[in-house]
Design an enzyme around this catalytic site. Structure first.
Site, short mmCIF file in Angstrom:
data_model
loop_
_atom_site.label_atom_id
_atom_site.label_comp_id
_atom_site.label_asym_id
_atom_site.label_seq_id
_atom_site.Cartn_x
_atom_site.Cartn_y
_atom_site.Cartn_z
N GLY A 171 31.06 28.18 18.60
CA GLY A 171 29.85 28.85 18.13
C GLY A 171 28.94 29.07 19.31
O GLY A 171 29.32 28.81 20.46
N GLY A 172 27.75 29.52 19.01
CA GLY A 172 26.80 29.79 20.08
C GLY A 172 26.45 28.52 20.83
O GLY A 172 26.24 28.52 22.03
N LEU A 209 38.20 22.98 16.81
CA LEU A 209 38.02 23.43 15.43
C LEU A 209 37.37 24.80 15.39
O LEU A 209 37.58 25.58 14.47
CB LEU A 209 37.15 22.44 14.65
N GLY A 230 28.32 25.86 21.28
CA GLY A 230 29.39 25.32 22.09
C GLY A 230 30.67 25.22 21.29
O GLY A 230 30.84 25.91 20.29
N VAL A 281 33.54 23.14 19.09
CA VAL A 281 33.62 22.05 18.12
C VAL A 281 35.02 21.47 18.15
O VAL A 281 36.00 22.21 18.06
CB VAL A 281 33.30 22.57 16.70
N ASP A 286 19.45 30.58 8.95
CA ASP A 286 20.70 31.28 9.22
C ASP A 286 21.72 30.96 8.13
O ASP A 286 22.82 30.48 8.40
CB ASP A 286 21.22 30.90 10.61
N LYS A 320 30.57 18.52 18.29
CA LYS A 320 30.10 19.75 18.90
C LYS A 320 29.68 19.43 20.30
O LYS A 320 28.80 18.60 20.51
CB LYS A 320 28.84 20.21 18.15
#
Ligand code: NAG
Ligand code: NAG
Ligand code: NAG
Ligand code: NAG
Ligand code: NAG
Ligand code: NAG
Ligand code: NAG
Length: 922
Positions: A596-597, A593, A599, A601, A728, A615
């Site tokens: 990201g930082g 999907l 890992g 998804v 964030d 994730k």
């Protein structure tokens, strides 16, 4: 039995004296005795048995006179709660009913106007807009009962206090009448008119179904005619129009045409009209006298050569799809060979309303209704799950594919001061996965039925007064890892297998919301795990050339110590998954999907069909630990990663809010760190705002997303102790579900961790994403809620402008400068996303820009709180809604414009309806 649930409601089963199948509720009436209405003989009962919220009022004396119906003198208003519902039991499921709400404002509160919505069960019925306190609104719908109860809900739309004067339910036992009404389609009354000269409204007992027939006469171009003979009815004629209604009629004075003009506002749903016309001729038939008529709707022939019968009721029913037109006329024209003019005795006009949504699964409703009554949860109103916007607090639901109904999947009754034994109704919640009864005063043993709840994977009974021992079945399930059971702080409870001392289990220090203590435990645990993993990583990396040096952990743990730690929940409320399970869930990690930082998804599906996003930390799978990329991370951030992981898990699993992505479980197995999240189907807001998705969000949707995001943040700031700062907030972390409802992801991140390695700012200390970071934080490194408010301000600007926070070339700089420049030297439309194509209310846009500007104030203390932001955004939505509502309302209109004509045209305001109807000469 079902009807028993509505406890108080049972006395109210529909059957009062002779009026079989009638229930008449006088809302806001004091006392508990019923009365006979003098005009109709109908028995009205007080409403207290059907509702547990609201306040009783009397209308102002100014609006009370001889013509005011007794039921309208009192009313119940609902200053609190966004949805308040009457629940009426004793209904026959599958039968047809007429449901009518009467509303007379009577300036009971000194005010004169109010706007709100009526829902029938879980579906929208109509909106109510009252501007005249003397106006008696009669909202009526003919519908098939989908359940063995009706709920009628008043929904606050932030435009005044909803209220209701009376509620009437009439069973229509015949299947041969109003046949268009079925399980999915209902008819909403526009108007029901008794043509000709009648002294007053005709209803029960003349009308067996208690329909209200309003006299309509006295127009130029029309003659009133009547008959003193009895009008007969064919034996199978289930319309059962009262003889008194049929005995009066109108004919055109010009002998040619009866023209009824109606107007409506076009809406998103094309209104379909259902018209029933009732005829009986008063002139005896003779060879040289015939009466025949043709019916046209907007010049389209719908019936021809129709011949009313002498002193006998006959009917025409027709449907008309209005399409985009706003007006239509029904023209009864005399047919070619007719010697007598057309006649009309009565007419009913309805619009079709589909009721697509179904109520929650019955057993779940039963259980929840019992709990509601037992614990006096007056804020629980209407259906527990639907519509999603009004899901009861403390529960979550999901659509069960096997029963095609919403089912309750979690119930949180924590900290409600509940006492007594654990209620047996919980046994009915057979789809429940998570049950939290902690921090109450429940006494008695842990009931064994809990072990029979097959989907249950989390049961929190901690901090109660339970006694006895943990049932074997429950204990067994916990043992095999499918189940998390918390029973700490029940001083009288025996631990399994222990001699019956007062026992507390090993989680006695856990608290409902993460406290410093639990965080400390989690962090210590995290550090230990981190150390071990680092050690493994270190070994792996040593074998690789060019690997940067990593710190050797001081004293690595042994593997079995790690295992031992993994067994413990580490304060995790969610479910634990093994690596194998994750593999199955994600079909061997086939669908990615996103990355990201943290890992990668993956898309997954639990055994019960629930869609999830899994994730997996790319750094800690065994395989990937071996293939450790030398460029990416230092060991410090690896440790930070684990810390972040544990912090995120322990926080997230406790936090449930509709605008926050919820965590279903985690995996610490085989050195894999995995998080299983609720799957949010439509991806990130960033994608939706970028050209990728064509910028397809309209202004209204954007406003809703803003409000929902703000609600999520407000919850993190206000609803959590200690408050959670997201750190964030950005469009990339706002996900949209299939209804485009916003859910915030990635909150609760540890301070030291950068979510997205590619975007992290130069120092190790600053977190966040360029463009979103609070400038004050840059200077002070002090993070607080106001830092999130700043980032949210940037999100608002993105929603308005469609620009990213850091502009793409050829433009450059920050979105704030971009907006400021344009605001000073141009008009507001320069700032607004051109893809909105001008489809917005300008006041609403201005308001949002104002809010955004106050959020990005460089002085954090001057920024509003998220609660203030939520309030202001709602005002902006109202500005937008009032603009849109004007042309999105498919209701028939009050007032209205008459078609232009050479002749002067009389229009009449009908007090019973909100439709305009008027005769015209041709
Ligand atoms: C109401 O009227 C019915 C007959 O229509 C009568 O039997 C009943 O006693 C009356 N009830 C009251 C409270 O007056
Ligand atoms: C409405 O809410 C207010 C404040 O929470 C409370 O004081 C009041 O009693 C409530 N009124 C009703 C009718 O529940
Ligand atoms: C309510 O009705 C009044 C008068 O017809 C109208 O001015 C107003 O815009 C309506 N409000 C809504 C929300 O439809
Ligand atoms: C209700 O009637 C409509 C139109 O007559 C039909 O399309 C629909 O399938 C019916 N629904 C049910 C549940 O029978
Ligand atoms: C035809 O109509 C005339 C006048 O309307 C009437 O006098 C006459 O009796 C009628 N004829 C028949 C056969 O009914
Ligand atoms: C349980 O009851 C006791 C006394 O009845 C009370 O002091 C205490 O606050 C209650 N605890 C909870 C969590 O409601
Ligand atoms: C539960 O608490 C209520 C009010 O605090 C009290 O009236 C009731 O007796 C208690 N019930 C039990 C079973 O302790």
């Amino acid at each position: 039995m079902r009807s028993l649930i509505f406890l108080g409601f049972l006395a109210a089963a529909i059957q009062v004296d002779a009026q079989q199948g009638f229930l008449s509720i006088d809302c806001g009436m004091e006392g508990d005795s019923s009365y006979n209405d003098t005009a109709t003989g109908i028995v009205y009962v007080p409403d207290a048995k059907y509702i547990d919220s609201g306040v009783n009022h009397k209308i102002s004396k100014t609006y009370m006179d001889a013509t005011t119906p007794a039921q309208a003198e009192t009313l119940r208003s609902f200053p609190n709660g966004s949805r308040n519902c009457y629940t009426i039991g004793g209904i026959k499921q599958g039968e047809k009913y007429l449901v009518r709400a009467l509303l007379l404002h009577g300036s009971y509160d000194g005010l004169a106007s109010v706007v709100f919505d009526l829902h029938l069960g879980v579906n929208f019925w109509r909106s109510v807009n009252i501007t005249d306190p003397s106006y008696l609104l009669k909202a009526e719908i003919i519908t098939v009962a989908q359940e063995d109860y009706f709920s009628v809900c008043l929904v606050n739309t932030n435009s005044g206090t909803p209220f209701i004067s009376a509620l009437e339910v009439r069973q229509i036992s015949s299947t041969d009448v109003y046949r268009y009404v079925n399980q999915t389609n209902s008819l909403v009354l526009g108007t029901r008119l008794n043509m000709g000269d009648a002294p007053s409204i005709i209803r029960y007992p003349d009308d067996a179904y208690d329909r209200l027939w309003t006299p309509f006469s006295n127009f130029p171009y029309w003659f009133n005619i009547s008959s003193s003979e009895t009008i007969q009815r064919n034996p199978g004629d289930e319309f059962q129009v009262p003889g008194a209604v049929m005995a009066t009629a109108v004919t055109p004075s010009d002998n040619t045409s009866l023209l009824l003009l109606m107007s409506a506002k076009p809406g998103p749903v094309r209104p379909e009209y259902y018209v029933y016309m009732h005829f009986a001729d008063f002139d005896a038939p003779s060879p040289n006298h015939t009466r025949m008529l043709d019916v046209y709707v907007n010049n389209e022939l719908k019936a021809s050569n129709f011949q009313p019968k002498y002193l006998l009721s006959t009917h025409i029913s027709l449907t008309y799809d209005l399409g985009t037109a706003v007006e239509y006329d029904i023209d009864l024209n005399h047919s070619g060979s007719s010697t007598l003019p057309p006649i009309l005795n009565a007419i009913e006009v309805y619009t079709l309303l589909s009721l697509p949504d179904t109520a929650t699964y019955e057993n779940d409703v039963d259980a929840m209704m019992n709990l509601k009554n037992m614990y006096k949860m007056t804020k629980w109103q209407g259906d527990p799950c639907s519509p999603e916007k009004f899901t009861w607090s403390g529960i979550t639901c999901s659509l069960s594919s096997s029963v095609q109904r919403q089912r309750i999947t979690s119930l949180n009754l924590s900290s409600l001061g509940l006492n007594g034994t654990i209620p047996s109704d919980l046994a009915k919640l057979t789809a429940i996965k998570s049950l939290d009864l902690s921090y109450n005063n429940f006494t008695g043993p842990i009931p064994s039925f809990l072990a029979n709840l097959e989907s249950l994977s989390m049961l929190n009974l901690s901090h109660n007064q339970l006694n006895g021992s943990i049932p074997d079945d429950l204990y067994g399930r916990q043992k095999n890892g499918l189940f998390l059971l918390k029973t700490d702080n029940n001083p009288q409870l025996c631990q399994h297998g222990a001699t019956c001392n007062v026992g507390v289990d090993d989680e006695k220090k856990s608290k409902k919301i993460a406290t410093p203590v639990i965080v400390a435990i989690a962090v210590i645990g995290a550090v230990l795990v981190a150390l071990l993993i680092l050690f493994l990583v270190y070994l792996a990396k040593r074998r690789r050339p060019n690997a940067p040096r990593s710190q050797t952990p001081a004293s690595p743990l042994k593997l079995d110590e790690l295992k031992a730690m993994e067994e413990k929940p580490v304060g995790v409320d969610g479910r634990r998954f093994t690596y194998e399970e994750l593999k199955n869930i994600t079909n061997n990690f086939v669908r990615v999907l996103g990355k990201g930082g943290f890992g990668t998804v993956y898309y997954g599906r639990l055994l019960n069909g629930t869609e999830v996003a899994v994730k997996i930390s790319s750094r800690y799978t065994t395989a990937e630990a071996m293939a450790w990329s030398p460029m990416s991370q230092t060991s410090d951030s690896a440790m930070a990663g684990i810390k972040e992981f544990l912090a995120e898990v322990s926080l997230l699993s406790r936090i449930h809010h509709r605008n926050l992505v919820s965590l279903i479980g985690c995996c610490m197995d085989n050195n894999v760190l995995g998080l299983v999240y609720e799957y949010v189907a439509e991806g990130t807001l960033k994608d939706h705002l970028s050209d990728k998705a064509g910028g397809g969000l309209n202004w209204r949707q954007r406003l809703h997303i803003a409000i929902e995001t703000a609600l999520g943040l407000e919850y993190l700031h206000k609803g959590c102790r200690p408050p959670i700062i997201h750190r964030d907030v950005k469009t990339n972390n706002i996900l949209l579900d299939h209804n485009l409802e916003a859910k915030i992801a990635d909150f609760g991140l540890s301070k030291a961790f950068q979510t997205d390695a590619s975007t992290h700012v130069s120092t190790d200390v600053v977190v966040g994403t360029p463009g979103y970071v609070d400038p004050e934080y840059h200077n002070t490194f002090q993070l607080n809620e106001k830092s999130d408010v700043y980032s949210f301000g940037i999100v608002l600007l993105e929603l308005v402008t469609g620009q990213p926070p850091v502009l793409r070339s050829p433009e450059s700089g920050h979105i704030v400068q971009w907006v400021r420049q344009r605001l000073t030297n141009a008009d507001i439309s320069e700032v607004v996303d051109s893809r909105l194509e001008g489809q917005y209310d300008i006041n609403s846009i201005v308001k949002v820009i104002d809010i955004a500007m106050s959020c990005i104030n460089t002085d954090g203390s001057k920024r509003p709180t998220m609660s203030e932001v939520v309030m202001q955004l709602k005002e902006s939505l109202q500005a937008e809604a009032s603009q849109v509502r004007g042309n999105s309302n498919s209701d028939l209109v009050e007032g209205g414009v008459c078609k232009s004509s050479n002749d002067s045209v009389e229009m009449a305001r009908l007090d019973v309806t909100n439709i305009m109807i008027g005769p015209m000469a041709r």
